[in-house]
Design an enzyme around this catalytic site. Structure first.
Site, PDB file in Angstrom:
ATOM      1  N   SER A  92      26.880 -19.690  18.690  1.00 47.34           N
ATOM      2  CA  SER A  92      26.088 -20.594  19.520  1.00 47.34           C
ATOM      3  C   SER A  92      24.919 -21.163  18.715  1.00 47.34           C
ATOM      4  O   SER A  92      25.127 -21.788  17.684  1.00 47.34           O
ATOM      5  CB  SER A  92      25.628 -19.856  20.788  1.00 47.34           C
ATOM      6  OG  SER A  92      24.979 -20.722  21.681  1.00 47.34           O
ATOM      7  N   HIS A 195      27.179 -23.796  27.358  1.00 45.33           N
ATOM      8  CA  HIS A 195      28.505 -24.120  26.811  1.00 45.33           C
ATOM      9  C   HIS A 195      29.502 -24.505  27.904  1.00 45.33           C
ATOM     10  O   HIS A 195      30.683 -24.160  27.844  1.00 45.33           O
ATOM     11  CB  HIS A 195      29.035 -22.952  25.972  1.00 45.33           C
ATOM     12  CG  HIS A 195      28.103 -22.577  24.865  1.00 45.33           C
ATOM     13  ND1 HIS A 195      27.841 -23.419  23.802  1.00 45.33           N
ATOM     14  CD2 HIS A 195      27.336 -21.479  24.672  1.00 45.33           C
ATOM     15  CE1 HIS A 195      26.964 -22.842  23.005  1.00 45.33           C
ATOM     16  NE2 HIS A 195      26.635 -21.675  23.499  1.00 45.33           N
TER      17      HIS A 195
END
Length: 394
Positions: A92, A195
């Site tokens: 991430s 996400h």
């Protein structure tokens, strides 16, 4: 082979930065990156409580700055790192630290991007009440089917037995009422559904900024969260980091690529522990090192020396390389094979694997200097396929 990984949001804990800041050099460099970000990161890394550093706009710059400055502690002469690091990857927001470490962007660019990323994601999360729930164990297919049934997104696929579902609080409540069999659900203390499509406003903001960011091709393999592919075009690395805000993190595919590369050692930058823990379960026999405190630096350097080997992807001023993004069989394009000069974006062939076929393009174009593989050759992630001399010089 050595792979360096950078953790994502959630790895931070109260006070984790305290021992690092006792080193005046670290403290000075960290203060500079804090100034670039416009945030008193030293305070948040030493004195703030868990709830405070959980905030997206604080956690993300804190993690990236820590990783970048710790990398300079690990490799005091940064150029030496590329003789040892076979690949880098970040989970991430850790991808920003990985990109800066591979010299795709500067540390200062990384801090501006991560500051804007964190702020934009916080704003997006405030629009609709959303969250994330970790799903531990269970049959993979059943878990994914149960997530899809409730309209949720598998926002993090971290490998065997670790998938994170994300969506609205109502969807997550329904998911909790009908959990997958033999799976344990653990709600996560996060600000929103990262996400997923809920983060699309943040993508637009960061994409606008990214258009003005200059990039360089990475000096080692960069493994992308999007699909586990090795990316060797700096603009593509940056574009993927931007798009990843609203698309799932496929850490499972990153682990597959590490295995394809023949990784023998994985070192996680501070605050370490999460990714090495996953690697221990997913990559049996691979040694790991969680760099948590500065008193481990000598041991960490020894670990890097033990497993390190150059990636062979250092750039030179006279040519560019086109590399394979994945493991598979290379099939050359008959048209490209017949040419002496390729235009930017021209396809040179495909890499076919058991999972899919990936078209390979010459992102920058140029005069063909040398083909490094033949049609039908087996290739590994990041393996050079073709050397190009840029038209008009470099």
């Amino acid at each position: 082979m050595l792979v360096i990984v950078a953790p994502g949001q959630g790895a931070q804990t109260p006070g984790f930065l305290q021992p690092w800041l006792e080193d005046p050099t670290f403290a000075s460099r960290f203060d500079w990156l804090s100034t670039v970000a416009g945030i008193d990161l030293a305070h948040y890394g030493t004195e703030a409580d868990a709830d405070t550093i959980r905030q997206t706009e604080i956690a993300q710059p804190l993690l990236v700055a820590t990783g970048l400055v710790a990398a300079l502690e690990l490799f005091p002469h940064p150029a030496d790192a590329f003789d040892q690091i076979g690949a880098v990857a970040g989970h991430s927001v850790g991808e920003i630290a990985a990109a800066a470490g591979a010299r795709v962007i500067t540390a200062e660019q990384a801090m501006v991007l991560v500051r804007e990323r964190g702020n934009a994601m916080a704003r997006a999360a405030a629009v609709t009440p959303t969250g994330m729930t970790a799903v531990l164990g269970g049959d993979r297919d059943e878990v994914l089917a149960a997530i899809d049934k409730q309209g949720l997104t598998a926002a993090n696929d971290n490998g065997p037995g670790q998938i994170v579902a994300a969506g609205t609080l109502e969807q997550l409540a329904a998911f909790a009422d009908e959990p997958p069999t033999k799976a344990r659900l653990m709600p996560l203390s996060v600000a929103g559904a990262f996400h997923t499509r809920h983060m699309e406003p943040a993508v637009g903001h960061l994409a606008g900024l990214a258009r003005s960011v200059s990039t360089h091709d990475p000096r080692t393999r960069v493994i992308s969260n999007r699909d586990g592919q090795v990316i060797h075009d700096g603009r593509d690395v940056l574009a993927r980091i931007v798009g990843q805000i609203a698309s799932p993190v496929r850490w499972d595919l990153c682990l597959e690529t590490m295995e394809d590369l023949g990784v023998t050692g994985i070192l996680e930058m501070p605050p370490a522990g999460t990714l090495t823990g996953i690697a221990k379960r997913a990559l049996k026999g691979v040694e790991t090192f969680a760099l948590k405190t500065p008193d481990q630096l000598d041991d960490a350097r020894a670990f890097c020396a033990k497993h390190g080997e150059a990636s062979g992807m250092n750039t030179t001023p006279t040519w560019r390389m086109v590399v394979s993004p994945a493991k598979g069989t290379f099939h050359i394009s008959a048209e490209a094979e017949a040419l002496e000069v390729l235009s930017a974006g021209a396809p040179i062939g495909e890499v076919a694997s058991l999972r899919d076929r990936t078209t390979i393009t010459a992102a920058h174009g140029g005069e063909i200097v040398e083909w490094l593989v033949h049609d039908g050759d087996l290739v590994s992630p990041g393996q050079p396929l073709l050397r190009l001399h840029p038209e008009g010089g470099y």
